[in-house]
Design a protein around this motif. Structure first.
Motif, mmCIF file in Angstrom:
data_model
loop_
_atom_site.group_PDB
_atom_site.id
_atom_site.type_symbol
_atom_site.label_atom_id
_atom_site.label_comp_id
_atom_site.label_asym_id
_atom_site.label_seq_id
_atom_site.Cartn_x
_atom_site.Cartn_y
_atom_site.Cartn_z
ATOM 1 N N ALA A 115 0.838 -1.204 0.000
ATOM 2 C CA ALA A 115 0.000 0.000 0.000
ATOM 3 C C ALA A 115 0.871 1.252 0.000
ATOM 4 O O ALA A 115 0.584 2.214 -0.729
ATOM 5 C CB ALA A 115 -0.928 -0.009 1.211
ATOM 6 N N GLN A 116 1.946 1.251 0.797
ATOM 7 C CA GLN A 116 2.855 2.395 0.826
ATOM 8 C C GLN A 116 3.541 2.577 -0.524
ATOM 9 O O GLN A 116 3.710 3.694 -0.996
ATOM 10 C CB GLN A 116 3.903 2.225 1.922
ATOM 11 C CG GLN A 116 3.376 2.427 3.312
ATOM 12 C CD GLN A 116 4.459 2.181 4.368
ATOM 13 O OE1 GLN A 116 5.570 1.753 4.066
ATOM 14 N NE2 GLN A 116 4.109 2.465 5.622
ATOM 15 N N ALA A 118 2.420 1.653 -3.481
ATOM 16 C CA ALA A 118 1.438 2.153 -4.440
ATOM 17 C C ALA A 118 1.207 3.649 -4.235
ATOM 18 O O ALA A 118 1.128 4.414 -5.202
ATOM 19 C CB ALA A 118 0.131 1.381 -4.302
ATOM 20 N N GLN A 119 1.125 4.060 -2.985
ATOM 21 C CA GLN A 119 0.901 5.474 -2.682
ATOM 22 C C GLN A 119 2.102 6.311 -3.095
ATOM 23 O O GLN A 119 1.957 7.354 -3.723
ATOM 24 C CB GLN A 119 0.620 5.644 -1.194
ATOM 25 C CG GLN A 119 0.320 7.073 -0.801
ATOM 26 C CD GLN A 119 0.084 7.213 0.694
ATOM 27 O OE1 GLN A 119 0.357 6.296 1.448
ATOM 28 N NE2 GLN A 119 -0.417 8.361 1.102
ATOM 29 N N SER A 120 3.320 5.870 -2.764
ATOM 30 C CA SER A 120 4.515 6.650 -3.098
ATOM 31 C C SER A 120 4.762 6.657 -4.605
ATOM 32 O O SER A 120 5.188 7.668 -5.157
ATOM 33 C CB SER A 120 5.742 6.125 -2.365
ATOM 34 O OG SER A 120 6.085 4.838 -2.818
ATOM 35 N N SER A 121 4.483 5.548 -5.282
ATOM 36 C CA SER A 121 4.688 5.528 -6.732
ATOM 37 C C SER A 121 3.705 6.451 -7.423
ATOM 38 O O SER A 121 4.055 7.127 -8.389
ATOM 39 C CB SER A 121 4.581 4.113 -7.277
ATOM 40 O OG SER A 121 3.275 3.616 -7.120
ATOM 41 N N GLN A 122 2.499 6.536 -6.911
ATOM 42 C CA GLN A 122 1.507 7.451 -7.483
ATOM 43 C C GLN A 122 1.938 8.894 -7.254
ATOM 44 O O GLN A 122 1.836 9.723 -8.148
ATOM 45 C CB GLN A 122 0.130 7.208 -6.848
ATOM 46 C CG GLN A 122 -0.969 8.058 -7.425
ATOM 47 C CD GLN A 122 -1.219 7.764 -8.895
ATOM 48 O OE1 GLN A 122 -1.104 6.637 -9.346
ATOM 49 N NE2 GLN A 122 -1.545 8.797 -9.658
ATOM 50 N N THR A 123 2.487 9.184 -6.083
ATOM 51 C CA THR A 123 2.956 10.536 -5.766
ATOM 52 C C THR A 123 4.129 10.915 -6.666
ATOM 53 O O THR A 123 4.167 12.015 -7.215
ATOM 54 C CB THR A 123 3.379 10.625 -4.282
ATOM 55 O OG1 THR A 123 2.286 10.235 -3.468
ATOM 56 C CG2 THR A 123 3.807 12.023 -3.911
ATOM 57 N N ASP A 126 3.022 11.545 -10.252
ATOM 58 C CA ASP A 126 2.324 12.822 -10.385
ATOM 59 C C ASP A 126 3.307 13.988 -10.377
ATOM 60 O O ASP A 126 3.134 14.956 -11.112
ATOM 61 C CB ASP A 126 1.310 13.002 -9.250
ATOM 62 C CG ASP A 126 0.134 12.047 -9.380
ATOM 63 O OD1 ASP A 126 -0.046 11.473 -10.475
ATOM 64 O OD2 ASP A 126 -0.597 11.878 -8.384
ATOM 65 N N GLN A 139 7.850 -2.794 -7.495
ATOM 66 C CA GLN A 139 6.589 -3.515 -7.319
ATOM 67 C C GLN A 139 6.799 -5.019 -7.487
ATOM 68 O O GLN A 139 6.276 -5.818 -6.715
ATOM 69 C CB GLN A 139 5.560 -3.014 -8.330
ATOM 70 C CG GLN A 139 4.184 -3.599 -8.112
ATOM 71 C CD GLN A 139 3.151 -2.961 -9.028
ATOM 72 O OE1 GLN A 139 3.466 -2.127 -9.854
ATOM 73 N NE2 GLN A 139 1.912 -3.369 -8.851
#
Length: 181
Positions: A115-116, A118-123, A126, A139
């Motif tokens: 989950a971390q 996925a969140q950091s990769s999305q950040t 962006d 991943q």
């Protein structure tokens, strides 16, 4: 004894039953009042019911009562007894094998890390457009670690089922075969 007309051996048996029920009542009272000492050793009955009454279990008590006027006093005493038993509250603890507990802990940790990630990769994607190759490698590393944990859990389950007699390499081969199927 007056009411039942018991004598001799039956009378002695009735006395022993009443002693056991009195000891059970004392144990129930001690558990309800959360006393520091619970007198389980006072009777064979309370000794047998020790785990059920104050242990790690859910216990059901059936109280037999009568609507007859002649049995009113006995019915009332039975209901009071059952009410005291109903007030016992136990703290249940799940018993788990230490290895299994560690596996569950590691699986939770892998899920949290995924989950971390996925969140950091999305950040990062962006903010900087992201390096997709690097993110894909991270991943895959996390997914590989999760798969390794699952294989290890299956290995331990296979060894546990056979009582530890099975060779670890054979268990590893079986787990790998089931993974690829």
């Amino acid at each position: 004894a007056k009411r039942t007309g018991a004598s001799g051996e039956r009378f002695a048996e009735g006395i022993q039953i009443n002693k056991g029920l009195l000891a059970l009542g004392n144990v129930i009272s001690a558990l309800c009042e959360r006393q520091s000492h619970t007198p389980y050793r006072d009777s064979k009955l309370t000794r047998l019911l020790q785990d059920s009454l104050g242990g790690n279990s859910h216990t059901l008590m059936v109280a037999c009562i009568s609507a007859c006027d002649a049995d009113m006093e006995e019915t009332l005493n039975t209901l009071k007894y059952a009410n005291r038993a109903r007030q016992i509250r136990n703290k249940l603890v799940v018993m788990m094998d230490p290895k299994q507990a560690r596996i569950v802990e590691l699986l939770e940790q892998v899920a949290m890390l995924q989950a971390q990630l996925a969140q950091s990769s999305q950040t990062h994607m962006d903010q900087a457009g992201g390096n997709q190759v690097e993110q894909l490698g991270l991943q895959q590393g996390v997914e590989s670690a999760a798969q390794d944990l699952l294989v290890e859990a299956r290995l331990q389950d296979n060894c546990k089922i056979t009582g530890g007699q099975q060779d670890l390499n054979e268990a590893a081969r079986e787990a790998a075969l089931t993974e690829h199927m």
